[in-house]
Write a protein that holds these residues in place. Structure first.
Motif, PDB file in Angstrom:
ATOM      1  N   GLU A 126       0.853  -1.183   0.000  1.00 45.31           N
ATOM      2  CA  GLU A 126       0.000   0.000   0.000  1.00 45.31           C
ATOM      3  C   GLU A 126       0.889   1.234   0.000  1.00 45.31           C
ATOM      4  O   GLU A 126       1.441   1.622   1.024  1.00 45.31           O
ATOM      5  N   VAL A 160       1.436  -4.030   4.271  1.00 41.49           N
ATOM      6  CA  VAL A 160       0.283  -4.176   5.158  1.00 41.49           C
ATOM      7  C   VAL A 160       0.000  -5.661   5.315  1.00 41.49           C
ATOM      8  O   VAL A 160      -0.019  -6.393   4.324  1.00 41.49           O
ATOM      9  N   TYR A 161      -0.171  -6.114   6.557  1.00 45.10           N
ATOM     10  CA  TYR A 161      -0.526  -7.512   6.775  1.00 45.10           C
ATOM     11  C   TYR A 161      -1.485  -7.624   7.953  1.00 45.10           C
ATOM     12  O   TYR A 161      -1.769  -6.649   8.656  1.00 45.10           O
ATOM     13  N   ILE A 195      -4.279  -5.124  12.148  1.00 42.24           N
ATOM     14  CA  ILE A 195      -3.729  -4.719  10.862  1.00 42.24           C
ATOM     15  C   ILE A 195      -2.431  -3.954  11.120  1.00 42.24           C
ATOM     16  O   ILE A 195      -2.413  -2.992  11.889  1.00 42.24           O
ATOM     17  N   TYR A 196      -1.366  -4.399  10.463  1.00 42.93           N
ATOM     18  CA  TYR A 196      -0.056  -3.776  10.659  1.00 42.93           C
ATOM     19  C   TYR A 196       0.393  -3.093   9.368  1.00 42.93           C
ATOM     20  O   TYR A 196       0.256  -3.648   8.272  1.00 42.93           O
ATOM     21  N   ARG A 197       0.925  -1.883   9.514  1.00 45.95           N
ATOM     22  CA  ARG A 197       1.588  -1.173   8.420  1.00 45.95           C
ATOM     23  C   ARG A 197       3.074  -1.104   8.776  1.00 45.95           C
ATOM     24  O   ARG A 197       3.441  -0.608   9.858  1.00 45.95           O
ATOM     25  N   THR A 218       7.376  -1.479  12.437  1.00 43.72           N
ATOM     26  CA  THR A 218       5.941  -1.228  12.502  1.00 43.72           C
ATOM     27  C   THR A 218       5.679   0.266  12.609  1.00 43.72           C
ATOM     28  O   THR A 218       6.170   0.944  13.519  1.00 43.72           O
ATOM     29  N   THR A 252      -0.603   0.337  13.851  1.00 43.44           N
ATOM     30  CA  THR A 252      -1.385  -0.867  14.137  1.00 43.44           C
ATOM     31  C   THR A 252      -2.841  -0.465  14.342  1.00 43.44           C
ATOM     32  O   THR A 252      -3.125   0.553  14.978  1.00 43.44           O
TER      33      THR A 252
END
Length: 381
Positions: free
Chosen positions: A260, A265-266, A283-285, A293, A296
């Motif tokens: 993204e 993103v996961y 959701i992690y960016r 990280t 979150t």
């Protein structure tokens, strides 16, 4: 496939389906159980689908009039090529279909050893595979989707993990045979330059040996999960960065990896076994290649493995259902077991299964009103 491998695969399917309102994992089909027509292919006023048994190719107008029905020599699949052509794949052979009358024109004969041939529209590739005689592995063949040149032939190749116009990444594995099927004793990735076809690197999985992992490109890196770890691999070759993924204790993940705007993103999921819909997803960016990280977010409702925005509406796909929401989050409609097109002129065209009947239909995005165009009674066993 043995029971432990199948169980792990089932868990990953469930986890991948748990997704996030802020983005999407590409997935047009949400049904994995019932026999249905194929996902509709639209060309002007015509819809082209295969029958639930995949032995007939059918042409029906958007108003629901069946124009033609072509018997296939074997089970086939229908896709839309990057060029706009409607293509039919039967065994190792690809033909172009005239959507107005169903006539087919031979286009591409791949190696007849290919028992499976699929089209990767995201990278304009055909991917064929054939099992070795001793079933200890398979050979993967990758063809350019337009020139049909054989780009790669890889022994022990299980799948194309990632591909674009520059790179092809093949996932490989060493199979361990058993009475129940097979598991994988070892799995790894190999990266290739698409133009020169030269191998650039090889990276082994350390945590989870099977070769079917989430992978995406973030800038000039391939990011892949390995059990609870994340691997960052320079696509042109170089030092690999590996780190345990940040996630809540006891959660499953990372899954649903995507790019993204240059950030990874996961998703990590804390499954609620008594009420799956109340599981928590974090959701992690994350920055690449540092795997730091940045942000979150926690959500408590499983809403989407894929999200499409259409005007004031947001259409989301999960494992077994598609739903439409307004911008304020209120739900407009929900549909179970839908294989669908993108929104076309305010409509979604779909195939589904309901009470023993396979159907092709259209649904109006703004109010959820459905019109069934084609139906066939099928055996769900």
């Amino acid at each position: 496939m043995n029971s432990s491998t199948q169980q792990f695969k089932t868990i990953r399917l469930l986890v991948t389906a748990c997704a996030f309102l802020s983005g999407a994992v590409s997935a047009h089909a949400t049904s994995i159980i019932f026999p249905t027509f194929s996902t509709p292919v639209l060309v002007d006023d015509m819809i082209v689908v295969t029958s639930p048994d995949h032995l007939h190719l059918l042409g029906v107008t958007r108003k629901g009039t069946k124009i033609w029905d072509m018997l296939l020599p074997a089970r086939g699949t229908v896709e839309k090529h990057e060029s706009g052509k409607v293509i039919l794949i039967v065994g190792s052979i690809v033909s172009v279909v005239d959507p107005q009358n169903g006539r087919t024109t031979p286009w591409f004969n791949s190696d007849p050893a290919n028992t499976r041939l699929t089209y990767m529209d995201s990278a304009d590739l055909f991917v064929g595979s054939s099992e070795d005689a001793n079933k200890k592995g398979q050979t993967l063949r990758v063809y350019d989707g337009t020139t049909h040149d054989l780009l790669l032939k890889q022994v022990q190749g299980e799948t194309v993990a990632y591909a674009d116009k520059e790179f092809i990444v093949v996932a490989k594995g060493t199979r361990k045979l058993s009475d129940q099927g097979y598991s994988f004793g070892k799995g790894w990735l190999e990266g290739f330059d698409r133009k020169s076809r030269s191998r650039l690197w090889k990276v082994e999985f350390k945590q989870q040996s099977w070769p079917f992992h989430d992978a995406c490109r973030v800038r000039n890196h391939l990011v892949c999960d390995d059990g609870g770890d994340l691997m960052v691999i320079p696509l042109g070759g170089g030092e690999v960065h590996r780190k345990p993924a940040d996630k809540p204790a006891g959660s499953i993940g990372p899954s649903g990896l995507r790019n993204e705007n240059g950030v990874l993103v996961y998703l990590a999921s804390e499954l609620n076994s008594s009420d799956f819909n109340r599981s928590r997803q974090s959701i992690y960016r994350v920055s690449i290649p540092e795997l730091k990280t940045l942000e979150t977010k926690v959500v408590e409702v499983i809403e989407a493995a894929r999200v499409e925005t259409a005007g004031e509406y947001r259409i989301t796909d999960a494992l077994y259902r598609t739903a439409c929401f307004r911008r304020d989050g209120s739900k407009v409609w929900e549909h179970f077991q839908m294989h669908r097109t993108d929104v076309v002129d305010g409509m979604i065209y779909f195939s589904d299964y309901e009470k023993g009947i396979a159907r092709v239909g259209a649904i109006k995005v703004s109010d959820g009103k459905e019109r069934i165009l084609l139906s066939e009674r099928v055996d769900s066993k």
